[in-house]
Motif scaffolding. Structure first.
Motif, PDB file in Angstrom:
ATOM      1  N   VAL A 375     -37.000  -0.784 -36.061  1.00  0.00           N
ATOM      2  CA  VAL A 375     -37.074  -0.158 -34.542  1.00  0.00           C
ATOM      3  C   VAL A 375     -36.404  -1.102 -33.831  1.00  0.00           C
ATOM      4  O   VAL A 375     -36.387  -0.738 -32.438  1.00  0.00           O
ATOM      5  CB  VAL A 375     -38.423   0.195 -34.167  1.00  0.00           C
ATOM      6  N   ALA A 376     -35.860  -2.297 -33.974  1.00  0.00           N
ATOM      7  CA  ALA A 376     -34.997  -2.938 -33.097  1.00  0.00           C
ATOM      8  C   ALA A 376     -33.718  -2.179 -32.584  1.00  0.00           C
ATOM      9  O   ALA A 376     -33.063  -1.549 -33.383  1.00  0.00           O
ATOM     10  CB  ALA A 376     -34.563  -4.362 -33.778  1.00  0.00           C
ATOM     11  N   ARG A 465     -34.602  -9.633 -37.105  1.00  0.00           N
ATOM     12  CA  ARG A 465     -34.384  -8.556 -36.146  1.00  0.00           C
ATOM     13  C   ARG A 465     -35.698  -8.073 -35.577  1.00  0.00           C
ATOM     14  O   ARG A 465     -35.864  -7.553 -34.730  1.00  0.00           O
ATOM     15  CB  ARG A 465     -33.684  -7.509 -37.058  1.00  0.00           C
ATOM     16  N   ALA A 466     -36.727  -8.612 -36.312  1.00  0.00           N
ATOM     17  CA  ALA A 466     -38.151  -8.306 -35.806  1.00  0.00           C
ATOM     18  C   ALA A 466     -38.298  -9.265 -34.425  1.00  0.00           C
ATOM     19  O   ALA A 466     -39.190  -8.887 -33.792  1.00  0.00           O
ATOM     20  CB  ALA A 466     -39.063  -8.614 -36.635  1.00  0.00           C
ATOM     21  N   GLN A 467     -37.665 -10.101 -34.266  1.00  0.00           N
ATOM     22  CA  GLN A 467     -37.808 -11.072 -33.124  1.00  0.00           C
ATOM     23  C   GLN A 467     -37.368 -10.121 -31.749  1.00  0.00           C
ATOM     24  O   GLN A 467     -38.048 -10.829 -30.844  1.00  0.00           O
ATOM     25  CB  GLN A 467     -36.755 -12.383 -33.196  1.00  0.00           C
ATOM     26  N   SER A 468     -36.798  -9.189 -31.840  1.00  0.00           N
ATOM     27  CA  SER A 468     -36.519  -8.448 -30.598  1.00  0.00           C
ATOM     28  C   SER A 468     -37.683  -7.229 -30.263  1.00  0.00           C
ATOM     29  O   SER A 468     -37.359  -6.492 -29.460  1.00  0.00           O
ATOM     30  CB  SER A 468     -35.101  -8.055 -30.557  1.00  0.00           C
ATOM     31  N   VAL A 469     -38.491  -7.243 -31.213  1.00  0.00           N
ATOM     32  CA  VAL A 469     -39.638  -6.218 -30.891  1.00  0.00           C
ATOM     33  C   VAL A 469     -40.968  -6.841 -30.552  1.00  0.00           C
ATOM     34  O   VAL A 469     -41.285  -7.687 -31.185  1.00  0.00           O
ATOM     35  CB  VAL A 469     -39.690  -5.298 -32.474  1.00  0.00           C
ATOM     36  N   GLY A 470     -41.140  -6.745 -29.319  1.00  0.00           N
ATOM     37  CA  GLY A 470     -42.434  -7.215 -28.742  1.00  0.00           C
ATOM     38  C   GLY A 470     -43.366  -6.416 -28.114  1.00  0.00           C
ATOM     39  O   GLY A 470     -43.648  -5.167 -28.306  1.00  0.00           O
ATOM     40  N   ASP A 471     -43.766  -6.750 -26.819  1.00  0.00           N
ATOM     41  CA  ASP A 471     -44.750  -5.962 -26.153  1.00  0.00           C
ATOM     42  C   ASP A 471     -44.352  -4.656 -25.584  1.00  0.00           C
ATOM     43  O   ASP A 471     -44.958  -3.816 -25.521  1.00  0.00           O
ATOM     44  CB  ASP A 471     -45.256  -6.900 -24.821  1.00  0.00           C
ATOM     45  N   ALA A 516     -52.345  -7.318 -37.389  1.00  0.00           N
ATOM     46  CA  ALA A 516     -52.197  -8.782 -38.337  1.00  0.00           C
ATOM     47  C   ALA A 516     -51.078  -9.458 -37.868  1.00  0.00           C
ATOM     48  O   ALA A 516     -50.033  -8.915 -37.684  1.00  0.00           O
ATOM     49  CB  ALA A 516     -52.265  -8.354 -39.815  1.00  0.00           C
ATOM     50  N   HIS A 517     -51.273 -10.648 -37.762  1.00  0.00           N
ATOM     51  CA  HIS A 517     -50.158 -11.657 -37.629  1.00  0.00           C
ATOM     52  C   HIS A 517     -49.378 -11.176 -36.386  1.00  0.00           C
ATOM     53  O   HIS A 517     -47.986 -10.974 -36.479  1.00  0.00           O
ATOM     54  CB  HIS A 517     -49.260 -12.023 -38.739  1.00  0.00           C
ATOM     55  N   LEU A 518     -49.849 -11.197 -35.107  1.00  0.00           N
ATOM     56  CA  LEU A 518     -49.210 -10.822 -33.868  1.00  0.00           C
ATOM     57  C   LEU A 518     -49.019 -12.044 -33.345  1.00  0.00           C
ATOM     58  O   LEU A 518     -49.778 -12.855 -33.130  1.00  0.00           O
ATOM     59  CB  LEU A 518     -49.948  -9.758 -32.938  1.00  0.00           C
ATOM     60  N   GLY A 519     -47.535 -12.268 -32.891  1.00  0.00           N
ATOM     61  CA  GLY A 519     -47.228 -13.384 -32.115  1.00  0.00           C
ATOM     62  C   GLY A 519     -46.680 -14.514 -32.765  1.00  0.00           C
ATOM     63  O   GLY A 519     -46.786 -14.418 -34.048  1.00  0.00           O
ATOM     64  N   THR A 520     -46.715 -15.707 -32.325  1.00  0.00           N
ATOM     65  CA  THR A 520     -45.866 -16.663 -33.106  1.00  0.00           C
ATOM     66  C   THR A 520     -47.339 -17.274 -33.830  1.00  0.00           C
ATOM     67  O   THR A 520     -48.382 -17.381 -33.494  1.00  0.00           O
ATOM     68  CB  THR A 520     -45.415 -17.933 -32.107  1.00  0.00           C
ATOM     69  N   MET A 521     -46.901 -17.847 -35.237  1.00  0.00           N
ATOM     70  CA  MET A 521     -47.915 -18.368 -35.892  1.00  0.00           C
ATOM     71  C   MET A 521     -48.496 -19.653 -35.330  1.00  0.00           C
ATOM     72  O   MET A 521     -47.727 -20.477 -35.039  1.00  0.00           O
ATOM     73  CB  MET A 521     -47.220 -18.511 -37.317  1.00  0.00           C
TER      74      MET A 521
END
Length: 640
Positions: A375-376, A465-471, A516-521
């Motif tokens: 979805v990016a 590419r998931a790094q550009s999918v956020g809030d 599950a696993h939302l945000g930075t580890m």
């Protein structure tokens, strides 16, 4: 969480309506009396009865079902019934045509009376959950047209003894499938489950029913093909035309089976985790002269190359071929359920070629599962400066009431947290307003405690590419007014979680939520937003939260207490903490909770003390250990 669990439920909904789990009433004795009174007064009028999940009803109360002599359909899954009591109940139900039961250790088919077997001989639909190696009542159901089997057999007993896959003494009568139209089997992990299902399939391989039109087997992990199953598949290819097909991946990989299978009006295909390329998908499924307008469900989960052309040099992270997806969408325009998760589906650059833009044409979609990277908006480019993460916190006042009307101030969701109307994901969700189930799962995500899949301890980092999918993308989900089930997993760019509040405010039909696993580890920055979200989820029944370092404090459980319909809670948090007093207060307020599973980084002594406190409170409310909710408190190991 897991593809097997979700899509097992989705297939079951297609084949037979699922019954909700019945919560434990606050007054057990009164409820027993009410059930007896109701059955006594109007039992002769009842034709369909679901008591699924009513584990709290005593055997003597369940016997009153026999008074409903006009019953055509009854669901007794989750009820404690001995063989003798089951025989007594079924002996009186001569009109019965649909039955759902559990087969537990101690079941003995020889205790079924002649009248009971006569009733079973007229049953056409059977849903049977097996907790012990057995044929159950299947051999007695000589008129079966639809058989749903759930294998939940443990490899070892509670005492540690190893179970045998051979059927128990007294189970020598084999099933008869001559009238069978639907065969569905879902296996929990374990060697014994595979051994027992082979015994059921061996009978099918001798003589394939002529009217068989749906054959589905859901197996976690690998399931080797045997000589009997190979003969069965070859017989099916020659003699039947299927409408639904799901096979273990090892039975399809490297096989030409799809080329030879005949399909009449297919409504469900599952090729989960198969080595199926886009070229094979087009040639063997779409261009095989088949009319796929009737296809309602398509599961391509874990098919890393299903949207790419045949190429030995292609990597899983390479861009998809938009032409293949466009062909698929055009051929299957009436799809209602689509699963493309557990794979990297990266869209190429160019107008109209994005995966979300093509899927927006499927206006009949009701459930959709996608990898986060799909979805990016576009691929990150070397000449493009990286987006700086927003540093602002959740705006103050999220916990206050929201006035409906023309906003008098700036939109709290503008900027980083607001859904961008120009994003392809926002446009996709706008095109499918009646979506009731959405899964957005990282392509590399693996749960520490999956339901129907083998556990994988070494999880991979999120896709780039998931790094550009956020809030902002999460906030876009708020458009779905009819959304009932939502899963969000491995979204590393969640900053404040403010999009969750948008979902809580606008998705008022939400019943199941899995995060599950939302945000930075190592950082959990969305706790406050999650608490604000939960205050608005009045219909929420299921919450599953898998988040390392999560602090389940009093604020969290106070917000969760406002979910008045909550029935099941599962928290999995490596190195996480919880406040026992907050848990006790939460359980005292939420009387409908029947499952409370808490796995955190707390010490075993703390977990055992909390579990004993919960059991003591349950006992004070008049429940015995069999009637009490499922209460588990444990510590998650560092390797999870």
């Amino acid at each position: 969480m897991g593809e097997g669990a979700v899509w097992g439920a989705r297939v079951e909904e297609t084949l037979v309506p699922a019954a909700p789990l019945s919560p434990r009433p606050a007054h057990p004795q009164a409820s027993e009396d009410k059930v007896k009174q109701l059955v006594t007064e109007i039992g002769w009028e009842i034709q369909q009865l679901s008591m699924a999940g009513c584990y709290w009803l005593s055997g003597s109360t369940l016997e009153h079902v026999a008074r409903c002599r006009g019953l055509v359909k009854v669901n007794l899954s989750g009820c404690h019934l001995t063989s003798l009591r089951l025989s007594k109940v079924l002996s009186a139900l001569q009109c019965l045509r649909s039955l759902a039961i559990d087969v537990s250790p101690g079941f003995d088919a020889s205790q079924l009376s002649g009248e009971c077997k006569a009733t079973l001989s007229r049953v056409r639909e059977l849903k049977q959950t097996l907790y012990t190696p057995s044929y159950g009542v299947v051999p007695c159901c000589t008129s079966l047209e639809k058989l749903l089997l759930y294998f939940e057999i443990l490899d070892r007993t509670r005492e540690g003894a190893v179970l045998s896959g051979q059927l128990m003494v007294g189970q020598s009568n084999v099933p008869r499938y001559q009238h069978l139209r639907v065969f569905y089997a879902r296996l929990a992990p374990g060697y014994i489950n595979q051994e027992v299902v082979r015994l059921y399939l061996a009978v099918l391989s001798d003589r394939t029913p002529e009217n068989l039109h749906a054959f589905l087997i859901s197996v976690p992990g690998s399931f080797a093909e045997s000589g009997a199953t190979k003969n069965l598949l070859e017989s099916m290819a020659r003699n039947v035309a299927l409408d639904a097909l799901q096979l273990p991946k090892s039975w399809l990989n490297g096989s030409a089976l799809l080329q030879h299978m005949k399909f009449s009006s297919p409504f469900y295909f599952s090729f989960s985790r198969c080595a199926l390329s886009g070229g094979h998908l087009i040639r063997r499924v779409i261009d095989g002269g088949r009319d796929l307008r009737s296809l309602a469900g398509l599961n391509l989960s874990g098919c890393a190359h299903c949207l790419a052309p045949d190429s030995l040099l292609r990597k899983a992270e390479d861009d998809i071929d938009s032409g293949i997806l466009e062909t698929l969408v055009a051929a299957c325009g009436n799809l209602r359920h689509l699963n493309l998760s557990a794979a990297h589906h990266h869209s190429p650059e160019g107008p109209g070629r994005h995966l979300c833009q093509l899927l927006a044409r499927l206006c009949h979609l009701r459930s959709l599962s996608l990898p986060v990277c799909a979805v990016a908006d576009s691929a990150p480019r070397a000449d493009r400066a990286p987006v700086q993460p927003a540093t602002h916190a959740v705006p103050r006042g999220f916990g206050k009431k929201v006035r409906i009307g023309v906003p008098s101030g700036p939109d709290p969701f503008s900027g980083q947290a607001g859904p961008l109307p120009c994003s392809v994901f926002w446009s996709l969700l706008k095109s499918v307003p009646f979506l009731d189930r959405l899964e957005l799962i990282g392509s590399n995500f693996s749960s520490a405690m999956p339901r129907n899949e083998p556990a994988i301890r070494n999880s991979l980092p999120p896709c780039g590419r998931a790094q550009s999918v956020g809030d902002s993308e999460v906030a876009a989900i708020g458009q779905l007014a009819f959304l009932r089930h939502l899963t969000l997993a491995q979204l590393p760019s969640i900053l404040t979680g403010s999009g969750l509040v948008s979902i809580g405010l606008q998705c008022q039909q939400l019943q199941s939520l899995s995060l599950a696993h939302l945000g930075t580890m190592g950082k959990v920055a969305y706790t406050s937003a999650l608490s604000d979200m939960l205050k608005h989820c009045k219909r929420l029944k299921d919450l599953r939260l898998e988040q390392p370092y999560f602090n389940a404090n009093a604020q969290f459980f106070q917000a969760l207490s406002q979910c008045s319909a909550l029935q099941r809670l599962c928290l999995v948090s490596r190195s996480g903490t919880l406040q026992p007093e907050a848990v006790l207060a939460f359980m005292a307020r939420c009387l409908h909770v029947v499952v409370c599973h808490l796995f955190t980084g707390e010490s075993l002594s703390t977990c055992r003390s909390l579990q004993q406190s919960l059991l003591r409170r349950a006992s004070c409310r008049g429940w015995d250990l069999l009637e009490a909710p499922s209460l588990l408190c444990g510590a998650v190991g560092a390797g999870c």
